[in-house]
Design a protein around this motif. Sequence first.
Motif, short mmCIF file in Angstrom:
data_model
loop_
_atom_site.label_atom_id
_atom_site.label_comp_id
_atom_site.label_asym_id
_atom_site.label_seq_id
_atom_site.Cartn_x
_atom_site.Cartn_y
_atom_site.Cartn_z
N LEU A 127 1.36 -1.09 -0.03
CA LEU A 127 -0.04 -0.11 -0.23
C LEU A 127 1.00 1.17 0.13
O LEU A 127 0.67 2.23 -0.93
N LYS A 128 2.03 1.02 0.78
CA LYS A 128 2.53 2.76 0.65
C LYS A 128 3.61 2.99 -0.21
O LYS A 128 3.93 3.78 -0.75
N THR A 129 3.91 1.56 -0.84
CA THR A 129 4.71 1.17 -2.04
C THR A 129 4.08 2.11 -3.16
O THR A 129 4.07 3.11 -4.05
N LEU A 130 2.91 1.87 -3.30
CA LEU A 130 2.13 2.39 -4.96
C LEU A 130 1.30 3.43 -3.69
O LEU A 130 1.64 4.28 -5.26
N ALA A 131 1.30 3.71 -2.94
CA ALA A 131 0.63 5.20 -2.68
C ALA A 131 1.58 6.46 -3.28
O ALA A 131 1.52 7.60 -3.92
N GLU A 132 2.73 5.80 -2.70
CA GLU A 132 4.38 7.03 -2.71
C GLU A 132 4.70 6.87 -4.24
O GLU A 132 4.63 7.87 -5.26
N ALA A 133 4.42 6.00 -5.29
CA ALA A 133 3.84 5.49 -6.08
C ALA A 133 2.87 7.00 -7.26
O ALA A 133 3.57 7.98 -7.95
N GLY A 134 1.65 7.49 -6.60
CA GLY A 134 0.81 8.02 -7.13
C GLY A 134 1.42 9.13 -6.67
O GLY A 134 1.28 9.52 -7.09
N LYS A 135 1.87 9.58 -4.83
CA LYS A 135 2.65 11.04 -4.64
C LYS A 135 2.87 11.32 -5.71
O LYS A 135 3.44 12.37 -6.05
N ALA A 136 3.70 10.40 -6.28
CA ALA A 136 5.21 10.41 -7.15
C ALA A 136 5.14 11.39 -8.32
O ALA A 136 5.54 12.23 -9.08
N ALA A 137 3.42 10.90 -8.73
CA ALA A 137 3.31 11.37 -9.64
C ALA A 137 2.66 12.34 -9.52
O ALA A 137 1.39 12.90 -10.59
N GLY A 138 2.28 12.92 -8.63
CA GLY A 138 0.86 13.72 -8.73
C GLY A 138 0.31 13.58 -8.46
O GLY A 138 -0.75 14.70 -8.27
N ARG A 139 -0.58 13.11 -8.04
CA ARG A 139 -1.66 12.15 -7.75
C ARG A 139 -2.23 11.96 -6.17
O ARG A 139 -1.91 11.95 -5.84
N HIS A 140 -3.68 12.71 -6.58
CA HIS A 140 -4.40 12.55 -4.95
C HIS A 140 -4.02 10.61 -4.55
O HIS A 140 -5.31 10.23 -5.71
N VAL A 141 -4.09 10.34 -3.44
CA VAL A 141 -4.43 9.30 -3.18
C VAL A 141 -5.12 8.49 -2.65
O VAL A 141 -6.01 9.68 -2.49
N CYS A 142 -6.29 7.83 -2.62
CA CYS A 142 -7.50 7.36 -2.29
C CYS A 142 -7.85 5.52 -2.28
O CYS A 142 -7.61 5.04 -2.60
N LEU A 143 -7.84 5.05 -0.79
CA LEU A 143 -8.13 4.00 -1.01
C LEU A 143 -9.50 3.68 -0.43
O LEU A 143 -10.08 4.09 0.04
N MET A 144 -10.07 2.40 -1.88
CA MET A 144 -11.06 1.57 -1.60
C MET A 144 -11.42 0.73 -0.78
O MET A 144 -10.57 0.02 -1.37
N GLY A 145 -12.43 0.79 -0.41
CA GLY A 145 -12.70 -1.54 0.44
C GLY A 145 -12.34 -0.93 2.08
O GLY A 145 -11.27 -0.64 2.39
N ARG A 146 -13.11 -1.48 3.19
CA ARG A 146 -13.24 -1.18 3.94
C ARG A 146 -12.54 -2.16 5.06
O ARG A 146 -11.27 -1.81 5.81
N ALA A 147 -11.29 -3.34 3.99
CA ALA A 147 -10.71 -4.40 5.11
C ALA A 147 -9.64 -2.60 4.62
O ALA A 147 -8.45 -2.91 5.69
N MET A 148 -9.40 -2.47 3.85
CA MET A 148 -7.61 -1.85 3.87
C MET A 148 -7.61 -0.47 4.48
O MET A 148 -6.62 -0.32 4.57
N ARG A 149 -8.90 0.30 4.59
CA ARG A 149 -8.73 1.47 5.74
C ARG A 149 -8.39 1.45 6.87
O ARG A 149 -8.44 1.41 8.10
N ARG A 150 -9.25 -0.32 7.31
CA ARG A 150 -8.86 -0.53 9.05
C ARG A 150 -7.42 -1.18 9.04
O ARG A 150 -7.48 -0.79 9.39
#
Lengths: 559, 559
Positions: free
Chosen positions: B243-266
């Motif tokens: 999740l961190k690797t993916l989120a950082e890839a999004g952030k590095a590309a100037g994207r807003h990051v959003c987690l979807m799905g209850r299990a993931m947010r939990r």
Amino acid sequence: MTAERLIYLPMGGAGEIGMNCYVYGYGQPGKERLIVVDLGVAFPDMDTSPGVDLIMPDISWLEENRDRIEAIFITHAHEDHVGALGHLWSRLRLPVYARPFTALLARMKLEDAGQPTDQLRVVGPRPAISEAGPFRVQFVPVSHSIPESSALVIDTPVGRIVHTADFKLDGSPVVGEPFNAQEWHVIAHEAGPIRALACDSTNVFSPLPGRSEATLAEPIRALVAGHEGMVVATTFASNVARLKTLAEAGKAAGRHVCLMGRAMRRMLTAAVESGVLTDFPKVLSPEEAAEMPRDNLMLIVTGSQGERRAAAAQLSRGKYLGVEMKQGDMFLFSSKTIPGNERDVFRIWNALSVKGVEVVDDHGGLYHVSGHANRPDLEAVHDLMRPQILLPMHGEHRHLSEHAALARSKGISTIIPTNGLMVDITGDIALVAGQVETGRTYLDGTVLIGALDGVVRDRIRMALNGLVMVTVLLDEDDRPLGEAWVELSGLAETGKTGRPLADEIESDLTAFLDRADSRTLTDDDKLEEQLRRIARQVSMEEVGKKPEVIVVISRLTTE
Amino acid sequence: MTAERLIYLPMGGAGEIGMNCYVYGYGQPGKERLIVVDLGVAFPDMDTSPGVDLIMPDISWLEENRDRIEAIFITHAHEDHVGALGHLWSRLRLPVYARPFTALLARMKLEDAGQPTDQLRVVGPRPAISEAGPFRVQFVPVSHSIPESSALVIDTPVGRIVHTADFKLDGSPVVGEPFNAQEWHVIAHEAGPIRALACDSTNVFSPLPGRSEATLAEPIRALVAGHEGMVVATTFASNVARLKTLAEAGKAAGRHVCLMGRAMRRMLTAAVESGVLTDFPKVLSPEEAAEMPRDNLMLIVTGSQGERRAAAAQLSRGKYLGVEMKQGDMFLFSSKTIPGNERDVFRIWNALSVKGVEVVDDHGGLYHVSGHANRPDLEAVHDLMRPQILLPMHGEHRHLSEHAALARSKGISTIIPTNGLMVDITGDIALVAGQVETGRTYLDGTVLIGALDGVVRDRIRMALNGLVMVTVLLDEDDRPLGEAWVELSGLAETGKTGRPLADEIESDLTAFLDRADSRTLTDDDKLEEQLRRIARQVSMEEVGKKPEVIVVISRLTTE
């Protein structure tokens, strides 16, 4: 007068792997003369089609336009190309063209289904030509995983179509004709540019060039020779070349070879009868094999996909035709697991593992090669044919889409024609010409049912939710007679309260009946609805499930 | 006085991937003091467990021997190690030991199930020691695909056991503790030889050394940076490092990051709360994300295994939480498909393909690495530990068998302990000490049922064969009152004759009733048997299927 047009219309196989059925037409819109290429089946699964025997394309549109169809052409004898012929032919009653081996198996399909076979036309390979209305069709040998596979070269008034069917590029296919680049070069050029190439998409995601069937002989020979106990190998029954490779490996190791499984023996017989196979090692019958010293045996068996009633699964469970696998024996999957069949294949593997049998899988291609053209092979064919239009064929949507992207990257005009999409390929660019209703027909027991008839939907619902069956009896005055009666199937016997679920539902239903007014009790629909609602509600409270409910209301009538 | 012994007893996970539950014991035979390691679930499938919610080990034996059990140890927070805790804890009511992140998730499981949490003991990693009867247990950090995974070092009066749990060798796991060869060297030597190594077998068939989680950062960053439209990625919710690797890839590309799905947010919340995750990029809520320009979005969603109600499947079908995928968007499976889930995963892929979304899979490991030790990694651990006994753990039989063969090839004593096999590991060689009854318990709705209770068997039969429900009414003199009544579910409406199947069955049943003698009509069992037989026979003739039949006989009684 409207201009004539050339159309392509997939009815099956363009949206799934399996169930191939493609239509070409030429003529004025709506009056095109048609040919059908292949009439195959797909296989059911518990998730989407429990209890179903076979899945076939819904050919209602073909049936309605039967008088416009010239003929059916069968490219090869795999089930997903010919398997529906017996079941659907009576609705079309058209000539069927195929080469000898394919025709022999098509004949069996028709005979098994009690259909006449006099419309079967056995044809030779190119340069032989079959005339079918505006179409002149040649069968061109291609290599695949069954003998006598053919692409079709279809000449039309507006140019040549090449329909690859299933194929690979194999210069040494062991049985059957090798890929002949020279011949394909001639085909690509002798009649002007190729208007359209309808091309197999199955392996578009395989990045490396496909390998030849011939590469397997030495590794399999060494594997079998290096083993002491009994050796059992499985592969697709129709892969006659593989049967030969396996049998020769057994023979070279001084083993008696025996084929087990009806489909395999049938396929071998057809291959010999039709002349495509001439030098297969001598095989023992299962009865003879059971008498031989087990360490001298090499069995070749059906069931590479884990089919529960096939020989491989039977051997994994225990004795089969007098033979039992034991510690020190070896079982070779000379096959790849088709996605979705993993659980069934691993079930066999695990059962054999419990017996102490050494299980060998394809080892990344050492003991199995695919029968389909991989991505670089598809590119080679694109380059060889240089078609004006690429019609990606045979694949799930993701395969067709990827294949289309590959063609586009080479500057070839393309489209993603899924089942039912009629495509106009008269010009240099494929145009959508309409949408025809298609779908799936199920062979279920001995009858054909529509996939959307609700039969399978009800089965899935019963399997997921369980079933409550409610019976109530009303007297001549529409008053409840005795208590409601409940039977359960596929539901826990007791729930939260610890009392039997059936009793709990019955007592709530009876209480409801006792206080129901006559407006409810005289109205079957209303009564049924209420009884269903209560049964579901009690189930939900007791066991947390909302079951299917069947309500039977019996009324005593004064006769 | 009988000598004391050390035993190992798998109750789940040794015969399947999933449902882990292992028992160690020390003491006089039959009086050993016990500890339980993990209490996990497996997931149902339509083939074998339709309608079931979760699969758990049958812990009847543990329940019967509850007074001998000291504690439960949870190695990590994956569902197949902790998922059954909430459902089964009330039957054991024992202390539960876990590290902070794992304990936080274990607490949620207990709370969700309405269980007390005061028996939860949060412990630190080695050198912290938990005493449990004759056992002294240390949690040793290992790398895996969830934070805070731990092997257990279990010291007993007759030597040290190392229970690896799930692990890989990763020197740079992004989140959590790296593999520490030095520490493991100490563990292997500080207390004499390792008596037994109970070792993860999941990836024993993977021939190449495993790769580090850290290798994914650059390829994923490049992939996301190179894309124009919306980017959606899926992975296991519990893979916090990913999740961190993916989120950082999004952030590095100037994207807003959003987690979807209850299990993931939990999972993310638990990781932050427990302190294992400190620097995760800022995430938007789904509501905020829906307001952002879509090309600036990077969604990380649940459902990598094709689960139908998870975010990935919902997005493939249409709008989800205000977001819809379109042509030009990209969907990344930063995951591997677990065997058996292929159809569900490909269903999502195909649905996205229809939308024109570019789908990217793991590309042979470029965008995903496994959390389990591959074959060479297992060998490295064998060499490092040099155990006297290797207990292959967590795998289907084929994995355990292969792992045992690998150990044997290195001269390590081994055995294949499947669920229920009690193994005596007191000496230098593992000995079979007995067989304990084990099996599977299903969570079905809100109740627990046994796998062999017949509930699921009935569901499968209804799904495969369809159902006929027969109602007959008999008067006070045991004579049929009116005609037999038939309802069908999951069967074709009409068969061979073209008449409704229900009518055909009814008329044969009614004819039978009319001519039945009183001996039959007064005997419920006999009557039911005959009615069932006729219903099946007519179905077979008409539609070629032998359905399940439920018969309800209502008798009017003179009250």
